[in-house]
Write a protein that holds these residues in place. Sequence first.
Motif, PDB file in Angstrom:
ATOM      1  N   VAL A  11     -13.906  -8.941  37.301  1.00 35.58           N
ATOM      2  CA  VAL A  11     -15.127  -8.337  37.813  1.00 35.58           C
ATOM      3  C   VAL A  11     -16.311  -9.158  37.317  1.00 35.58           C
ATOM      4  CG1 VAL A  11     -15.342  -6.747  35.855  1.00 35.58           C
ATOM      5  CG2 VAL A  11     -16.381  -6.148  38.054  1.00 35.58           C
ATOM      6  N   GLN A  12     -17.381  -9.147  38.085  1.00 38.05           N
ATOM      7  CA  GLN A  12     -18.597  -9.843  37.659  1.00 38.05           C
ATOM      8  C   GLN A  12     -19.360  -9.009  36.644  1.00 38.05           C
ATOM      9  OE1 GLN A  12     -20.754 -10.831  41.279  1.00 38.05           O
ATOM     10  NE2 GLN A  12     -19.874 -12.888  41.265  1.00 38.05           N
ATOM     11  N   ALA A  13     -20.138  -9.685  35.849  1.00 36.72           N
ATOM     12  CA  ALA A  13     -20.985  -8.987  34.886  1.00 36.72           C
ATOM     13  C   ALA A  13     -21.862  -7.968  35.613  1.00 36.72           C
ATOM     14  CB  ALA A  13     -21.853  -9.985  34.133  1.00 36.72           C
ATOM     15  N   GLY A  14     -21.964  -6.796  35.020  1.00 37.02           N
ATOM     16  CA  GLY A  14     -22.704  -5.705  35.633  1.00 37.02           C
ATOM     17  C   GLY A  14     -21.847  -4.790  36.492  1.00 37.02           C
ATOM     18  N   GLY A  15     -20.636  -5.210  36.744  1.00 33.93           N
ATOM     19  CA  GLY A  15     -19.732  -4.416  37.566  1.00 33.93           C
ATOM     20  C   GLY A  15     -19.026  -3.323  36.791  1.00 33.93           C
ATOM     21  N   SER A  16     -18.121  -2.658  37.484  1.00 32.41           N
ATOM     22  CA  SER A  16     -17.403  -1.519  36.902  1.00 32.41           C
ATOM     23  C   SER A  16     -15.911  -1.629  37.160  1.00 32.41           C
ATOM     24  CB  SER A  16     -17.902  -0.198  37.511  1.00 32.41           C
ATOM     25  OG  SER A  16     -19.267   0.005  37.244  1.00 32.41           O
ATOM     26  N   LEU A  17     -15.162  -1.042  36.254  1.00 34.75           N
ATOM     27  CA  LEU A  17     -13.722  -0.880  36.417  1.00 34.75           C
ATOM     28  C   LEU A  17     -13.323   0.459  35.835  1.00 34.75           C
ATOM     29  CD1 LEU A  17     -12.158  -4.333  35.368  1.00 34.75           C
ATOM     30  CD2 LEU A  17     -12.107  -3.324  37.646  1.00 34.75           C
ATOM     31  N   ARG A  18     -12.251   1.010  36.357  1.00 35.41           N
ATOM     32  CA  ARG A  18     -11.698   2.238  35.798  1.00 35.41           C
ATOM     33  C   ARG A  18     -10.253   1.988  35.403  1.00 35.41           C
ATOM     34  NH1 ARG A  18      -9.732   7.849  38.486  1.00 35.41           N
ATOM     35  NH2 ARG A  18     -10.425   9.312  36.861  1.00 35.41           N
ATOM     36  N   LEU A  19      -9.978   2.097  34.127  1.00 37.18           N
ATOM     37  CA  LEU A  19      -8.623   1.956  33.632  1.00 37.18           C
ATOM     38  C   LEU A  19      -7.936   3.311  33.600  1.00 37.18           C
ATOM     39  CD1 LEU A  19      -9.172  -0.490  30.625  1.00 37.18           C
ATOM     40  CD2 LEU A  19      -8.867  -1.006  33.058  1.00 37.18           C
ATOM     41  N   SER A  20      -6.652   3.296  33.898  1.00 37.31           N
ATOM     42  CA  SER A  20      -5.850   4.512  33.840  1.00 37.31           C
ATOM     43  C   SER A  20      -4.699   4.319  32.868  1.00 37.31           C
ATOM     44  CB  SER A  20      -5.290   4.855  35.221  1.00 37.31           C
ATOM     45  OG  SER A  20      -6.326   5.113  36.143  1.00 37.31           O
ATOM     46  N   CYS A  21      -4.302   5.391  32.235  1.00 37.93           N
ATOM     47  CA  CYS A  21      -3.163   5.383  31.318  1.00 37.93           C
ATOM     48  C   CYS A  21      -2.266   6.543  31.705  1.00 37.93           C
ATOM     49  CB  CYS A  21      -3.636   5.520  29.878  1.00 37.93           C
ATOM     50  SG  CYS A  21      -2.302   5.566  28.655  1.00 37.93           S
ATOM     51  N   ALA A  22      -1.105   6.227  32.228  1.00 37.97           N
ATOM     52  CA  ALA A  22      -0.155   7.249  32.663  1.00 37.97           C
ATOM     53  C   ALA A  22       0.911   7.433  31.595  1.00 37.97           C
ATOM     54  CB  ALA A  22       0.484   6.840  33.980  1.00 37.97           C
TER      55      ALA A  22
END
Length: 121
Positions: A11-22
């Motif tokens: 992702v570019q700086a300033g962007g977002s991600l959502r991590l999941s843990c199952a």
Amino acid sequence: VQLQASGGGLVQAGGSLRLSCAASGRTVSGYAMAWFRQAPGNERDFVAAIRANAAITFYADSVKGRFTISRDNSKNMAYLQMNSLKPEDTAVYYCAAGYYSTTNEYTANYWGQGTQVTVSS
């Protein structure tokens, strides 16, 4: 307990991600869930944690105000929403299930495999 982390990427700086843990194998509703990260050449560092009842959360100073940890005990899942990402957030992110001691130290009982997060400038 087996933990499976997912959601990493580039992702570019300033962007977002959502991590999941199952989680699988048994319920993790009684555990404090946490995220750690490890950059190349560095130790594994604490990022965020959430108590079993989800009422209390903890964050590393470096991510406060940008990252949000949450959990859904009905789904046996934990999440890490990461906003305003910076290049220094680049690391392998690991989820963990554990507990807090009476001195507020986190101990992981179970670790998931990591998911790579890369933030480009």
